[in-house]
Design a protein around this motif. Sequence first.
Motif, PDB file in Angstrom:
ATOM      1  N   LEU A  10       0.883  -0.757   0.259  1.00 11.86           N
ATOM      2  CA  LEU A  10       0.066  -0.112  -0.066  1.00 11.86           C
ATOM      3  C   LEU A  10       0.991   1.011   0.099  1.00 11.86           C
ATOM      4  CD1 LEU A  10      -2.529   1.026   0.694  1.00 11.86           C
ATOM      5  CD2 LEU A  10      -2.504   0.717   2.614  1.00 11.86           C
ATOM      6  N   GLU A  11       1.952   0.859   0.552  1.00 18.21           N
ATOM      7  CA  GLU A  11       2.512   2.141   1.225  1.00 18.21           C
ATOM      8  C   GLU A  11       3.857   2.769   0.069  1.00 18.21           C
ATOM      9  OE1 GLU A  11       6.158   4.214   3.783  1.00 18.21           O
ATOM     10  OE2 GLU A  11       5.592   1.761   4.121  1.00 18.21           O
ATOM     11  N   HIS A  12       3.458   1.669  -0.604  1.00 18.25           N
ATOM     12  CA  HIS A  12       5.442   2.005  -1.888  1.00 18.25           C
ATOM     13  C   HIS A  12       4.648   1.209  -3.390  1.00 18.25           C
ATOM     14  CE1 HIS A  12       8.248   1.807   0.941  1.00 18.25           C
ATOM     15  NE2 HIS A  12       8.011   0.777   1.653  1.00 18.25           N
ATOM     16  N   THR A  13       3.755   0.985  -3.677  1.00 16.13           N
ATOM     17  CA  THR A  13       3.324   0.740  -4.736  1.00 16.13           C
ATOM     18  C   THR A  13       1.413   1.190  -4.926  1.00 16.13           C
ATOM     19  OG1 THR A  13       3.996  -1.570  -4.714  1.00 16.13           O
ATOM     20  CG2 THR A  13       2.553  -1.288  -6.594  1.00 16.13           C
ATOM     21  N   PHE A  14       1.077   1.522  -3.821  1.00 14.29           N
ATOM     22  CA  PHE A  14      -0.194   1.638  -4.766  1.00 14.29           C
ATOM     23  C   PHE A  14      -0.898   3.657  -4.245  1.00 14.29           C
ATOM     24  CE2 PHE A  14      -1.521  -2.480  -4.263  1.00 14.29           C
ATOM     25  CZ  PHE A  14      -1.864  -2.607  -5.370  1.00 14.29           C
ATOM     26  N   LEU A  15      -0.231   4.166  -2.490  1.00 20.10           N
ATOM     27  CA  LEU A  15      -0.342   4.950  -2.472  1.00 20.10           C
ATOM     28  C   LEU A  15       0.316   6.132  -3.322  1.00 20.10           C
ATOM     29  CD1 LEU A  15      -0.387   5.270   1.711  1.00 20.10           C
ATOM     30  CD2 LEU A  15      -3.152   5.171  -0.149  1.00 20.10           C
ATOM     31  N   PRO A  16       2.156   5.826  -3.781  1.00 17.00           N
ATOM     32  CA  PRO A  16       1.900   7.505  -4.508  1.00 17.00           C
ATOM     33  C   PRO A  16       1.398   7.423  -6.057  1.00 17.00           C
ATOM     34  CG  PRO A  16       3.944   5.709  -3.907  1.00 17.00           C
ATOM     35  CD  PRO A  16       3.100   4.927  -3.913  1.00 17.00           C
ATOM     36  N   GLN A  17      -0.166   6.541  -6.203  1.00 21.57           N
ATOM     37  CA  GLN A  17      -0.413   6.665  -7.235  1.00 21.57           C
ATOM     38  C   GLN A  17      -1.559   7.969  -7.696  1.00 21.57           C
ATOM     39  OE1 GLN A  17      -1.554   3.348  -9.138  1.00 21.57           O
ATOM     40  NE2 GLN A  17       0.821   2.676  -9.323  1.00 21.57           N
ATOM     41  N   VAL A  18      -1.698   7.717  -5.900  1.00 24.16           N
ATOM     42  CA  VAL A  18      -3.524   8.959  -5.897  1.00 24.16           C
ATOM     43  C   VAL A  18      -2.466   9.712  -4.694  1.00 24.16           C
ATOM     44  CG1 VAL A  18      -4.670   7.144  -6.943  1.00 24.16           C
ATOM     45  CG2 VAL A  18      -3.894   6.884  -4.507  1.00 24.16           C
ATOM     46  N   SER A  19      -0.852   9.882  -4.410  1.00 27.19           N
ATOM     47  CA  SER A  19      -0.988  10.907  -3.580  1.00 27.19           C
ATOM     48  C   SER A  19      -1.695  11.631  -3.310  1.00 27.19           C
ATOM     49  CB  SER A  19       0.066  10.453  -3.582  1.00 27.19           C
ATOM     50  OG  SER A  19       0.806  11.446  -5.014  1.00 27.19           O
ATOM     51  N   HIS A  20      -1.529  12.629  -4.147  1.00 23.00           N
ATOM     52  CA  HIS A  20      -2.492  13.852  -4.483  1.00 23.00           C
ATOM     53  C   HIS A  20      -4.116  14.588  -3.676  1.00 23.00           C
ATOM     54  CE1 HIS A  20      -3.868  12.552  -8.107  1.00 23.00           C
ATOM     55  NE2 HIS A  20      -5.069  12.717  -8.239  1.00 23.00           N
ATOM     56  N   TYR A  21      -4.453  13.168  -3.284  1.00 21.39           N
ATOM     57  CA  TYR A  21      -6.396  12.777  -2.770  1.00 21.39           C
ATOM     58  C   TYR A  21      -5.823  13.018  -1.388  1.00 21.39           C
ATOM     59  CZ  TYR A  21      -7.654  11.463  -7.026  1.00 21.39           C
ATOM     60  OH  TYR A  21      -7.755  11.632  -8.465  1.00 21.39           O
ATOM     61  N   ARG A  22      -6.292  13.663  -0.727  1.00 22.07           N
ATOM     62  CA  ARG A  22      -6.139  13.913   1.041  1.00 22.07           C
ATOM     63  C   ARG A  22      -6.542  12.725   2.031  1.00 22.07           C
ATOM     64  NH1 ARG A  22     -11.255  18.802   3.063  1.00 22.07           N
ATOM     65  NH2 ARG A  22     -12.645  16.380   2.172  1.00 22.07           N
ATOM     66  N   PHE A  23      -7.687  11.810   1.043  1.00 24.18           N
ATOM     67  CA  PHE A  23      -7.512  10.690   1.805  1.00 24.18           C
ATOM     68  C   PHE A  23      -6.399   9.816   1.767  1.00 24.18           C
ATOM     69  CE2 PHE A  23      -8.531   8.927  -2.220  1.00 24.18           C
ATOM     70  CZ  PHE A  23      -8.343   7.725  -1.988  1.00 24.18           C
ATOM     71  N   CYS A  24      -5.883   9.851   0.591  1.00 25.80           N
ATOM     72  CA  CYS A  24      -4.831   8.944   0.734  1.00 25.80           C
ATOM     73  C   CYS A  24      -3.121   9.636   1.372  1.00 25.80           C
ATOM     74  CB  CYS A  24      -4.305   8.983  -0.838  1.00 25.80           C
ATOM     75  SG  CYS A  24      -5.327   8.389  -2.301  1.00 25.80           S
ATOM     76  N   LYS A  25      -3.710  11.299   1.530  1.00 27.14           N
ATOM     77  CA  LYS A  25      -2.947  11.412   2.893  1.00 27.14           C
ATOM     78  C   LYS A  25      -2.635  11.504   4.087  1.00 27.14           C
ATOM     79  CE  LYS A  25      -1.758  16.174  -0.085  1.00 27.14           C
ATOM     80  NZ  LYS A  25      -2.122  17.371   0.121  1.00 27.14           N
ATOM     81  N   VAL A  26      -4.226  11.171   4.429  1.00 26.24           N
ATOM     82  CA  VAL A  26      -4.693  10.899   6.119  1.00 26.24           C
ATOM     83  C   VAL A  26      -4.228   9.141   5.832  1.00 26.24           C
ATOM     84  CG1 VAL A  26      -6.384   9.871   7.354  1.00 26.24           C
ATOM     85  CG2 VAL A  26      -6.748  12.345   5.684  1.00 26.24           C
ATOM     86  N   MET A  27      -3.909   8.553   4.977  1.00 24.40           N
ATOM     87  CA  MET A  27      -3.380   6.998   5.009  1.00 24.40           C
ATOM     88  C   MET A  27      -1.798   6.962   5.108  1.00 24.40           C
ATOM     89  SD  MET A  27      -5.381   5.252   2.369  1.00 24.40           S
ATOM     90  CE  MET A  27      -7.238   4.401   2.299  1.00 24.40           C
ATOM     91  N   VAL A  28      -1.181   7.753   4.718  1.00 26.32           N
ATOM     92  CA  VAL A  28       0.082   8.318   4.353  1.00 26.32           C
ATOM     93  C   VAL A  28       0.356   8.519   6.177  1.00 26.32           C
ATOM     94  CG1 VAL A  28       2.196   9.262   4.079  1.00 26.32           C
ATOM     95  CG2 VAL A  28       0.357   8.409   2.829  1.00 26.32           C
ATOM     96  N   ASP A  29      -0.196   9.218   6.749  1.00 26.53           N
ATOM     97  CA  ASP A  29       0.163   9.607   8.062  1.00 26.53           C
ATOM     98  C   ASP A  29      -0.487   8.810   9.272  1.00 26.53           C
ATOM     99  OD1 ASP A  29       0.605  12.208   6.997  1.00 26.53           O
ATOM    100  OD2 ASP A  29      -1.576  12.980   7.200  1.00 26.53           O
ATOM    101  N   ASN A  30      -1.053   7.570   8.496  1.00 21.69           N
ATOM    102  CA  ASN A  30      -0.797   6.944   9.449  1.00 21.69           C
ATOM    103  C   ASN A  30      -0.467   5.374   9.696  1.00 21.69           C
ATOM    104  OD1 ASN A  30      -3.547   7.930  11.087  1.00 21.69           O
ATOM    105  ND2 ASN A  30      -5.442   6.829   9.598  1.00 21.69           N
ATOM    106  N   ILE A  31       0.404   5.227   8.678  1.00 27.57           N
ATOM    107  CA  ILE A  31       1.490   4.134   7.893  1.00 27.57           C
ATOM    108  C   ILE A  31       2.034   4.521   8.781  1.00 27.57           C
ATOM    109  CG2 ILE A  31       3.407   3.093   6.915  1.00 27.57           C
ATOM    110  CD1 ILE A  31       1.478   4.055   4.496  1.00 27.57           C
TER     111      ILE A  31
END
Length: 835
Positions: free
Chosen positions: A166-187
């Motif tokens: 999730l961190e290295h493959t999927f989230l970089p593709q949609v990193s500009h979305y706000r929910f993704c930023k929340v996920m990144v912060d939760n990792i």
Amino acid sequence: MERPKMAELESLETAAEHERILREIESTDTACIGPTLRSVYDGEEHGRFMEKLEARIRNHDREIEKMCNFHYQGFVDSITELLKVRGEAQKLKNQVTDTNRKLQNEGKELLLAMEELRQCRLQQRNISATVDKLTLCLPVLEMYSKLREQMKSKRHYPALKTLEHLEHTFLPQVSHYRFCKVMVDNIPRLREEIKELSMSDLKDFLESIRKHSDKIGETAMKQDCRFNQWKIIARIFFSLLLSPNVQAQQQRNLDNIVSQQPRISGGKKSKKEFSASSELEVKNTSPMSEQDSGILDVEDEDEEEEVPGAQDLVDFSPVYRCLHIYSVLGARETFESYYRKQRRKQARLVLQPPSNMHETLDGYRKYFNQIVGFFVVEDHILHTTQGLVTRAYIDELWEMALSKTIAALRTHSSYCSDPSLVLDLKNLIVLFADTLQGYGFPVNQLFDMLLEIQDQYSETLLKKWAGVFRNILDSDNYSPIPVSNEEVYRKIVGQFPFQDAELEKQPFPKKFPFSEFVPKVYSQIKEFIYACLKFSEDLHLSSTEVDDMIRKSTNLLLTRTLSNCLQNVIKRKNVGLTELVQIIINTTHLEKSCKFLEEFITNITNVLPETVHTTKLYGTTTFKDARHAAEEEIYTNLNQKIDQFLQLADYDWMALEPGSRASDYLVDLIGFLRSTFAVFTHLPGKVAQTACMSACKHLSTSLLQLLLEAEVRQLTLGALHQFNLDVEECEQFARSGPVPGFQGDTLQLAFIDLRQLLDLFIQWDWSTYLADYGQPTCKYLRVNPTTALILLEKMRDTSRKNNVFAQFRKNERDKQKLIDTVAKQLRGLINSHHS
């Protein structure tokens, strides 16, 4: 001349400078003309410059005027054409305006349709963009949902792998979305949560391991126990072949082991097979395993079923998962440190024995099971993980465990007073050591400690056998064993090595010379040897060491335990002469049986007695000492009996005439001595002769003491004749040979002192005594002058008191003078002897 020339040169320079300035003004931008004009005003010829400037202006005006005059007609023509064009342009404008109005009116519907089309195209683009974005976002959401589901189901290692994807493959593709930023912060928080959850599973695993260590150890020791039982069976069969004399006892041991041995399943894995399958088990229990942590439930199986392996009881997946999780997260050292620290704490808890462990064997068994379970788990972790625990770490733990275990065993085993419990403890320690040795742990110190426990075991055996011997000796009737048939005879001969050709020829019923305690004591000595032999099993001792251990313990049994028991029986107040005689006979036969005990030990240890450093049995000395004590006790008892009879003596020391026969008490005494010595027929001749001689000497001495007692102040010749009759009765007893073996009148010599003393007084042969005193051929050699003087004084006092008028009779006066003369001479002999 020069001055006008200089003025002319300066004027030319000034003109050239003004010309240059004018060119700059014409060619330079108006904004930058300031510096140029300033240079004009800084000079002194600005007036002339102004003149030049005015002239240049006029020149340019003239040129402009010429130019305008030349183009004027063309300008006028252009204005005329432009006016004409303006009219036409106005017409064209009106036409365009009209056309536009018509076009606008005609295109209103088209514009509406085009607007609707534009809106549709815009919505279509938005939908397409939304689909594309959702296509990118949905895998992220699915992975996140999968992550939460895996964490909820405690599949922590798959959750960690999902988090990485999730961190290295999927989230970089949609990193500009706000929910993704929340996920990144939760990792980071999710990683910590996975670490905590996996650590929680590990703690549960460690707690379960701590609670079930005894079950794991019990299973491991049960497997090793079965292997050892078959080894014992093989060893017993081997000993049966080598030592036929101990077949009966070994057969009993074999029957006991076989009856206790459960049937071993043919599918039971050997240690090699188990080690070979351990890799497969590790693969099956990979970090991706979905199984729950803890101990697998194992129900008690029937004896016929295969006992599960110790590692089969444990699911190690929580350890593997947690190890991999911490390795992936870069915290492997933290995990290793935590695991080792917790296991070290558990080791200290396991090694702390309960305070009442010494009371039952189950206490020791549970203690050993926990230790074995702990190290079986650690050994499995060592071989199925890379570096979680090291050999040095386990060796350090084992050294600590070994020292604490040995200290605990030394303390608690010292409380054991039951040899059966000590023996069971020894077998349990051997099983404990063999089990751990099978896992590669050094156990030599445990076997060294068992040698210390062997000394304690010997002491407990000695205490137990002391009670056994006391019971045998107390319950014995001290009478020869009667046998009524061949079966009973063979049974006793089978218990005790006795051979007597004359006894075998005698018809039934007949009697053995010894009492029942002889075969019983002999059998118990053999049982003691068997008990010592049991302790030496599985201690990895050589035959010589086993033989030495058995012989030393047996010597202690004979020289200390049995000897004390025999001495206590002999010294008892109520023991009679018959019992003492039988004890002498019994100890004589037991002494002869010592060589058979030597052979018995040789047969069970296969060590020849001629071997160097072989300890010899001291049983012969023990039985000799007991026999000598019994002999001394016989002598003492006989003397006490004689003293009791002598207390019945009632002499009339003032009697004028003697009786017609010996005193009644003495007749009874002689009758007692005759019946007593008749019992001595089975005693060794020397013992009977010594007892008889000792009794006669004591009787002679005691009779003499009766004459010399201070209470006897007066003595008549009639009383002396009665006393002589009693002495003659004693001499007659001595001549009758109450005990065979005396040569000539040897026994009569016990009364020689009394005989010579009585003969001296009865025959009144003082002249011979005084003349021959001190010569080897003296007739009254055994008469002491002091004794003669004491007796003479008692007779003189009697003469004086009983013959008041003796001085008026010449014979009496002569006799009194003779007594005085003899007394005086006796005093002279005594004084000369003292000087």
